[in-house]
Design an enzyme around this catalytic site. Sequence first.
Site: not given
Ligand code: GDP
Ligand code: IMO
Ligand code: MG
Length: 429
Positions: A15, A18, A42-43, A224
């Site tokens: 998270d 990415k 979840g991107h 991840q």
């Molecule tokens: P990913 O899994 O690495 O793609 O990241 P996620 O989407 O799960 O989580 C990142 C969260 O931070 C999302 O809600 C984005 O919209 C938000 N986000 C990304 N970059 C920034 C930033 O620079 N500032 C803030 N405040 N939010 C951001």
């Molecule tokens: P993105 O791509 C954050 C964590 C889960 C759990 C562990 C194992 O959005 O960064 P799984 O379902 O793979 O068996 O879960 O890994 N986990 C993540 N945490 N971002 C993710 O993906 C994750 N995908 C799995 O919360 O601790």
């Molecule tokens: Mg994510």
Amino acid sequence: MQSKVDVLLGLQWGDEGKGKIVDFLAPKYNVVARFQGGPNAGHTLEFDGIKHVLHQIPSGIFRNDIINIIGNGVVLDPVIFKKEVEALDKYSIDVRANLFVSKKTQLILPTHRLLDAAYEEAKGKKKIGSTLKGIGPTYQDKVARQGLRVGDILSENFKKKYSKLVERHLEILSHYDTEYNLKAVEEEFFGAIEFLKTFDLIEGEYKINRELSSGAKILAEGAQGSLLDIDFGSYPYVTSSNTTTSGACSGLGVAPNNIGEVYGIFKAYCTRVGGGPFPTELFDEDGERMQKEGNEFGATTGRPRRCGWVDLPALKYTIMINGVTQLFMMKADVLSIFKTIKVCTHYKLPDGTVSDIFPYEIVDQEIEPLYKELPGWNVAIDKIDEFEALPDELKSYIQYLENELKVPINIISLGPDRTQTIMRNGVLA
Ligand code: GDP
Ligand code: IMO
Ligand code: MG
């Protein structure tokens, strides 16, 4: 004119942002490819006032004329795939023309999800905190050489192969106290399989290597984070794939000497969702404020993310494992609420030793983070659009991190929107 694959991956526990950065960089590339993980990811992408969350589809899908590939290292849930594609229907994207799926991608079956839930439940207090999307059991079947792959859906025997594997799963499930109605989900599953057949199912490794030979620019999108890597993460509190650079080679069929830049992405602080060790986790008001200001709730499960300060030993470790050549720092705007910023520089182990190594014992020992304090900037920065205009305290924070990590920070993200992104050093220009 042989080209190389650049890899973008998370350096923490996922998270990091990415999705946002892959979408931002995508116009510089011809191909974006996912190489591991599945719908546990979840991107999030934000532009034109709309927020999109992608789980299995690469984050280049919203850009015109970019090929998106789901690679062989991914585990694909066809039901979630169908929903993701349908959610894109209202935008003018030609998904079928721009999205390809490797025939070697493993399939997540409904019973993989049931097994995931049964295994987690049985772990009691030692739950991993899995997203329950069936990731672990699907990779287990892959390694046990009994998994089903996307290419299998084209075979006349598919239903037979499916039934054989499901029989094994049901035998295992009979030892657990679980209730399910397989019939209902199977109907949806087979509907989704027919839907998947309407896509271009390809020899992904040939496609990617041909593109490379013709000079195309390819970006591999990690899912991840490196600390969730099956080998190098905080085992057993990890996911079931190689989330690190080597995963891009095995998950796409790219030779190591064809890897170019490795972009390591990290939050200006740190988060973790699910169970497992997190040395810099905050249990106080600062942690709550970070969570609220950063809107730290999971994009896949909605679970609150645990929050803490940035952890240098962990970052140095993941930079080393991945061979990171450029760093991208996300969510600096969230730290604007603090007067003082803390950075963990070392760990103090239970025997009193001080170290900056991410230790094997991370899971079983109480590790005390040792902090350096830096002055915060304490002003809003989300509207700033050039590096020079950033507050001096933030520039010092960046410089401090660069000195410690010995890799340049070339992107600084100041908000969730595509436009809230500052590039520097001209490296990506
Ligand atoms: P990913 O899994 O690495 O793609 O990241 P996620 O989407 O799960 O989580 C990142 C969260 O931070 C999302 O809600 C984005 O919209 C938000 N986000 C990304 N970059 C920034 C930033 O620079 N500032 C803030 N405040 N939010 C951001
Ligand atoms: P993105 O791509 C954050 C964590 C889960 C759990 C562990 C194992 O959005 O960064 P799984 O379902 O793979 O068996 O879960 O890994 N986990 C993540 N945490 N971002 C993710 O993906 C994750 N995908 C799995 O919360 O601790
Ligand atoms: Mg994510």
